[in-house]
Structure formats: structure tokens, C-alpha cells
Design an enzyme around this catalytic site. Structure first.
Site, PDB file in Angstrom:
ATOM      1  CG  ASP A  72      29.416  36.968  30.471  1.00  0.00           C
ATOM      2  OD1 ASP A  72      30.422  36.626  29.830  1.00  0.00           O
ATOM      3  OD2 ASP A  72      29.384  37.987  31.188  1.00  0.00           O
TER       4      ASP A  72
ATOM      5  CG  ASP B 179      40.493  24.015  30.364  1.00  0.00           C
ATOM      6  OD1 ASP B 179      41.574  23.447  30.071  1.00  0.00           O
ATOM      7  OD2 ASP B 179      39.925  23.865  31.460  1.00  0.00           O
ATOM      8  CB  ILE B 180      43.350  22.065  26.679  1.00  0.00           C
ATOM      9  CG1 ILE B 180      42.471  21.038  27.391  1.00  0.00           C
ATOM     10  CG2 ILE B 180      44.581  22.411  27.506  1.00  0.00           C
ATOM     11  CD1 ILE B 180      43.142  19.675  27.541  1.00  0.00           C
TER      12      ILE B 180
ATOM     13  CE  LYS C  12      33.688  37.975  30.666  1.00  0.00           C
ATOM     14  NZ  LYS C  12      32.462  38.036  31.491  1.00  0.00           N
TER      15      LYS C  12
HETATM   16  O1  C5P Z   1      26.331  46.877  35.915  1.00  0.00           O
HETATM   17  P1  C5P Z   1      26.997  47.028  34.589  1.00  0.00           P
HETATM   18  O2  C5P Z   1      26.153  47.728  33.545  1.00  0.00           O
HETATM   19  O3  C5P Z   1      28.385  47.625  34.697  1.00  0.00           O
HETATM   20  O4  C5P Z   1      27.159  45.520  34.074  1.00  0.00           O
HETATM   21  C1  C5P Z   1      27.902  45.194  32.934  1.00  0.00           C
HETATM   22  C2  C5P Z   1      27.907  43.712  32.752  1.00  0.00           C
HETATM   23  O5  C5P Z   1      28.765  43.410  31.664  1.00  0.00           O
HETATM   24  C3  C5P Z   1      28.435  42.925  33.929  1.00  0.00           C
HETATM   25  O6  C5P Z   1      27.719  41.683  33.963  1.00  0.00           O
HETATM   26  C4  C5P Z   1      29.899  42.687  33.603  1.00  0.00           C
HETATM   27  O7  C5P Z   1      30.385  41.490  34.151  1.00  0.00           O
HETATM   28  C5  C5P Z   1      29.821  42.560  32.081  1.00  0.00           C
HETATM   29  N1  C5P Z   1      31.068  42.832  31.383  1.00  0.00           N
HETATM   30  C6  C5P Z   1      31.743  44.041  31.464  1.00  0.00           C
HETATM   31  N2  C5P Z   1      32.898  44.235  30.758  1.00  0.00           N
HETATM   32  C7  C5P Z   1      33.381  43.258  29.983  1.00  0.00           C
HETATM   33  C8  C5P Z   1      32.726  42.031  29.896  1.00  0.00           C
HETATM   34  C9  C5P Z   1      31.551  41.857  30.607  1.00  0.00           C
HETATM   35  O8  C5P Z   1      31.287  44.941  32.148  1.00  0.00           O
HETATM   36  N3  C5P Z   1      34.479  43.467  29.293  1.00  0.00           N
END
Ligand code: C5P
Length: 233
Positions: free
Chosen positions: A59, A64-65, A61
Site C-alpha cells: 500500500d 507523481d509524474i 499509494k
Molecule cells: O486499523 P484499521 O482497520 O482502521 O486499518 C485500516 C487500514 O486501511 C489502515 O492501514 C489504513 O491506512 C488503510 N486505509 C484506510 N482507508 C483508506 C485507505 C487505506 O483505512 N481509504
């Protein structure tokens, strides 16, 4: 598309991560390595967890260009991962370049998933800071269609949006959905949450679950409960 639970390894270092994974002696959960752990430990942590037999969603994310993202994805394609992501906000050209970079010489590649709008971005902040004045749902669906047109495999979204994303982009377009909690448990900083069973009903393909498993006194039991509720057996 096989439904699965992805455990978010939101730990600060390798020691804590491996101590957590050591508790799983029976099953090998699909795991998510996020920016915290990847920035702390680098690609070695990905190799180590892969060696232990876990499937991996990286993950990172990227945003960038196009040329830079193509190169970064080419580097990541040399890791044995199953899924990686980028921000749809980088435009279709960036997503197409990412897909090119990610495709290995033998034509194989990990799934490439787009983040639409972060769940931490509210309608108000999107309007004020980004000057995007359309309703959030319309923005999310537009970004999802754009990702689909670029050839990506799916999006990260709320379970509450999974059905609409499938309607707009097809049943095979993957929805990866965080914001999952057991009924009656702590919500933390997530705003809109659903249970694993509800996420299944809503059509999520993968649920990403962090704290309900990682902060549980018995993570293996919490993981099994999640899997039993979410995966159609
Ligand atoms: O602890 P929890 O169940 O909230 O973790 C959710 C995971 O999903 C975390 O790693 C968080 O960064 C990720 N995440 C999120 N919402 C998003 C994208 C990723 O909660 N839109």
C-alpha cells in the site's frame, strides 16, 4: 474474484511485525504492508514476509509524474507481491504509465488498484482545499471509471460504495475496502464503518482490517472470526 481478508500490518518496525505474524501458526493471512513499515524497513521486509508464505498488498499509494511512477512500479514489479496501489488523482496518463512499468517481461504483474478520494478527505475539505465541488460519490465513481479506462484492476473504497463501483465498472472490477469493525467494538478514527458480514453483503471483494485484529488480545481468533463472517464458505 476470490474474497479474502487482508490484515493491515500497521507496525513501526520489523521486530513488531514478525512477532505479530509468528502468532499465526496455522494459516497465512493475506497482509498489507503500508508506508510506515515500508519506509522503516524498505523492500527487505517485503521479501521476508513473502518468504514466510504470505500474499502481500503493498500500500504505497504512488502519485507523481507518469515517467517517475512508471520507473517506481518497474522497481516494485521485481518484488514478489500480489497487489499494489496508486492515487487515481495522478490522472489516466499516470495510471497507464504505472501499468506499463508494473508489467514484468513475462507479461505477469501484481493487481494494480487505485485510491479514489482518501477516506480522511471530507466533502468540505475536498471543496475548500482541492476546489472539487461535485458530490463525493460522483467524484469517487468518476475516478473509478477513469482507473478502469486506464486498465487498472480495481479501487480502494468504502464497503458502502462497493456496489456502486461494481455497477459503474463491472462485477470483475475489484473493490478493496477498509473501514471494517466488529459489531459493538471500538471504531477508532474510522468514520463510516461496516462489519465483515455486511461488507460481504455489500459486495466487497477484499476487506482490509487493521486494529480489530492487530490490537486484539487474541489476533488469530479475531482473524478467524473476520474470515468466517466475510468469506462465503
Ligand atoms: O486499523 P484499521 O482497520 O482502521 O486499518 C485500516 C487500514 O486501511 C489502515 O492501514 C489504513 O491506512 C488503510 N486505509 C484506510 N482507508 C483508506 C485507505 C487505506 O483505512 N481509504
Amino acid at each position: 474474484m476470490g474474497k479474502d481478508v487482508i490484515v493491515a500490518l500497521d507496525f513501526e518496525n520489523k521486530e513488531k511485525t514478525l512477532a505479530f505474524l509468528d502468532r499465526f501458526t496455522g494459516e497465512k493471512p493475506f497482509v498489507k504492508i503500508g508506508l510506515e513499515l515500508f519506509c522503516a524497513e524498505g523492500p527487505d521486509i517485503v521479501r521476508e514476509i513473502r518468504r514466510r508464505g504470505h500474499r502481500i498488498f503493498l500500500d504505497v499509494k504512488l502519485h507523481d509524474i507518469p515517467n517517475t511512477v512508471r520507473g517506481a512500479m518497474a522497481a516494485l514489479s521485481r518484488l514478489d507481491i500480489d497487489m499494489v496501489n496508486l492515487h487515481a488523482g495522478g490522472t489516466k496518463a499516470m495510471m497507464e504509465a504505472a501499468l506499463e512499468g508494473l508489467t514484468r517481461p513475462d507479461g505477469s504483474r501484481p493487481l494494480l488498484i487505485a485510491v479514489t478520494q482518501l477516506t480522511s478527505t471530507s466533502q468540505e475539505r475536498m471543496e475548500r482545499d482541492l476546489l472539487i465541488e461535485k458530490p463525493m460519490e460522483q467524484v469517487v465513481l468518476h475516478y473509478a471509471r477513469c482507473a478502469r479506462k486506464a486498465g487498472l484492476d480495481g479501487v480502494v473504497c468504502s464497503p458502502l460504495e462497493a456496489g456502486k463501483v461494481h455497477e459503474a465498472c463491472g462485477a470483475g472490477f475489484v473493490t478493496v475496502t477498509p473501514g471494517v469493525r466488529f459489531a459493538g467494538s471500538e471504531v477508532g478514527d474510522q468514520v463510516r464503518v461496516t462489519t465483515p458480514a455486511r461488507a460481504r453483503e455489500l459486495g466487497s471483494d477484499y476487506i482490509v482490517v487493521g486494529r480489530p485484529i492487530t490490537r486484539s488480545e487474541d489476533p488469530v481468533t479475531a482473524y478467524r472470526r473476520c474470515a468466517a463472517d466475510f468469506i462465503d464458505r
